[in-house]
Design a protein around this motif. Structure first.
Motif, mmCIF file in Angstrom:
data_model
loop_
_atom_site.group_PDB
_atom_site.id
_atom_site.type_symbol
_atom_site.label_atom_id
_atom_site.label_comp_id
_atom_site.label_asym_id
_atom_site.label_seq_id
_atom_site.Cartn_x
_atom_site.Cartn_y
_atom_site.Cartn_z
ATOM 1 N N TYR A 149 -5.095 6.378 -1.434
ATOM 2 C CA TYR A 149 -4.119 5.011 -1.314
ATOM 3 C C TYR A 149 -3.965 4.138 -2.270
ATOM 4 O O TYR A 149 -5.493 3.975 -3.670
ATOM 5 C CB TYR A 149 -5.141 4.754 -0.258
ATOM 6 C CG TYR A 149 -4.725 5.505 0.399
ATOM 7 C CD1 TYR A 149 -5.933 6.495 1.639
ATOM 8 C CD2 TYR A 149 -3.888 5.312 1.468
ATOM 9 C CE1 TYR A 149 -6.204 6.897 2.277
ATOM 10 C CE2 TYR A 149 -4.294 5.967 2.704
ATOM 11 C CZ TYR A 149 -4.425 6.718 3.479
ATOM 12 O OH TYR A 149 -4.796 7.120 4.426
ATOM 13 N N ASP A 170 -6.265 11.190 7.303
ATOM 14 C CA ASP A 170 -6.429 10.250 6.043
ATOM 15 C C ASP A 170 -6.564 10.273 4.605
ATOM 16 O O ASP A 170 -6.112 9.698 4.041
ATOM 17 C CB ASP A 170 -6.746 9.282 6.661
ATOM 18 C CG ASP A 170 -6.402 9.038 8.209
ATOM 19 O OD1 ASP A 170 -6.381 8.907 9.626
ATOM 20 O OD2 ASP A 170 -5.118 9.199 8.912
ATOM 21 N N CYS A 200 -3.061 0.568 -4.492
ATOM 22 C CA CYS A 200 -2.251 -1.053 -3.950
ATOM 23 C C CYS A 200 -1.324 -1.213 -5.123
ATOM 24 O O CYS A 200 -2.037 -0.995 -6.482
ATOM 25 C CB CYS A 200 -3.685 -2.049 -3.774
ATOM 26 S SG CYS A 200 -3.379 -3.371 -4.137
ATOM 27 N N LYS A 240 0.096 5.864 0.225
ATOM 28 C CA LYS A 240 0.218 6.836 -0.157
ATOM 29 C C LYS A 240 0.126 7.898 -0.680
ATOM 30 O O LYS A 240 1.236 7.509 -1.082
ATOM 31 C CB LYS A 240 -0.245 7.465 1.251
ATOM 32 C CG LYS A 240 -0.896 8.053 2.082
ATOM 33 C CD LYS A 240 -1.214 8.611 3.363
ATOM 34 C CE LYS A 240 -1.547 9.242 3.481
ATOM 35 N NZ LYS A 240 -2.016 10.005 5.321
ATOM 36 N N TRP A 243 1.108 -1.294 -0.423
ATOM 37 C CA TRP A 243 -0.065 -0.068 0.092
ATOM 38 C C TRP A 243 0.884 1.435 -0.225
ATOM 39 O O TRP A 243 1.995 1.501 0.768
ATOM 40 C CB TRP A 243 -0.871 0.188 1.575
ATOM 41 C CG TRP A 243 -2.024 -0.760 1.365
ATOM 42 C CD1 TRP A 243 -2.596 -1.778 1.580
ATOM 43 C CD2 TRP A 243 -3.483 -0.728 0.071
ATOM 44 N NE1 TRP A 243 -3.031 -2.763 1.818
ATOM 45 C CE2 TRP A 243 -3.977 -1.656 1.020
ATOM 46 C CE3 TRP A 243 -3.408 0.449 -0.612
ATOM 47 C CZ2 TRP A 243 -5.340 -1.775 -0.155
ATOM 48 C CZ3 TRP A 243 -4.906 0.393 -0.586
ATOM 49 C CH2 TRP A 243 -6.004 -0.411 -0.721
ATOM 50 N N LEU A 272 3.479 2.713 2.439
ATOM 51 C CA LEU A 272 3.343 3.111 3.748
ATOM 52 C C LEU A 272 3.671 1.547 4.317
ATOM 53 O O LEU A 272 3.711 0.576 5.198
ATOM 54 C CB LEU A 272 1.205 3.194 3.240
ATOM 55 C CG LEU A 272 0.509 4.370 4.110
ATOM 56 C CD1 LEU A 272 -0.714 3.592 3.388
ATOM 57 C CD2 LEU A 272 1.128 4.972 4.727
#
Lengths: 113, 114
Positions: free
Chosen positions: B90, B86, B92, B36, B34, B46
């Motif tokens: 994001y 946050d 993947c 960010k 992951w 991350l």
């Protein structure tokens, strides 16, 4: 710590002119270097990668030579096309590490007619 | 080529709520990541995950974050509770092996925490 520097945030070119996007890095050991390209609203995709000093991988007309003496991995293409307009990331991953990528800020390439 | 899918593409939630971001990696890949990206900033690592375990996490991977891949299904990132900082995209990624192997990225999930 390890880091990647891309000095240009935006590069604007006329179609047909050569492309050069700069990438320098700081690395503790022996890194793999990558160029990823991200077109608008798409996922980043690998363009090129290298681990070997002074080798020049090529893909889709782009090439980059890893120069360990100058810690550089500049991306080049002889003639820009409109479809090359995208965001380009330089990244490194340390050999012997867990595979995490450390990215530069990215360079947006805009190719105009 | 192989594709990584991310669900949802956008998520808006209130601060303090829980959120789960889902990733469908390339089917034979063994390593999962992951990253960010806050608007205007670089993509930052991350966490990565292999063989059911976290291999490495960055300082951005706070105690409120967790990852899992139950029974070879989605690779998930859970944030509980969420905070304003946050808010980000994001990404993947998955790879067959590591390090030095190509990481295949999903298109990202844009998370907005209000």
């Amino acid at each position: 710590g390890d880091s990647v520097t891309q000095t240009e945030g935006l590069v604007t070119l006329t179609e047909g002119l050569p492309v050069m996007l700069n990438c320098t890095y700081q690395s503790t050991y022996s890194p793999f270097l990558f160029w990823y390209v991200q077109h608008l609203n798409e996922a980043p995709k690998l363009l090129l990668k290298s681990f070997t000093d002074n080798k020049r991988p090529e893909h889709q007309g782009f090439h980059a030579t890893l120069h360990k003496s100058s810690s550089s991995f500049h991306l080049q293409k002889s003639s820009a096309q409109l479809s090359d307009s995208a965001l380009y990331y330089c990244a490194l991953s340390e050999a012997g590490n867990t595979g995490k990528l450390i990215f530069g800020l990215g360079t947006t390439l805009q190719v105009q007619p | 080529g192989p594709k990584v899918l991310q669900i949802p593409s956008h998520q808006i939630i209130d601060m303090g709520q829980m959120v789960t971001l889902n990733c469908d990696p390339v089917s034979n890949h063994l390593y999962f990541y992951w990253y960010k990206q806050i608007l205007g900033q670089q993509m930052e690592f991350l966490v990565n995950f292999y063989n059911g375990k976290v291999m490495e996490k960055s300082k951005l991977f706070k105690d409120q974050f967790s990852v899992e891949r139950p029974d070879g299904s989605y690779f998930t990132l859970k944030i509980q509770p969420t905070a304003l900082e946050d808010s980000a995209v994001y990404f993947c990624a998955s790879s067959l092996s590591s390090p030095g192997y190509e990481q295949y990225f999903g298109p990202g999930t844009r998370l907005t925490v209000l």
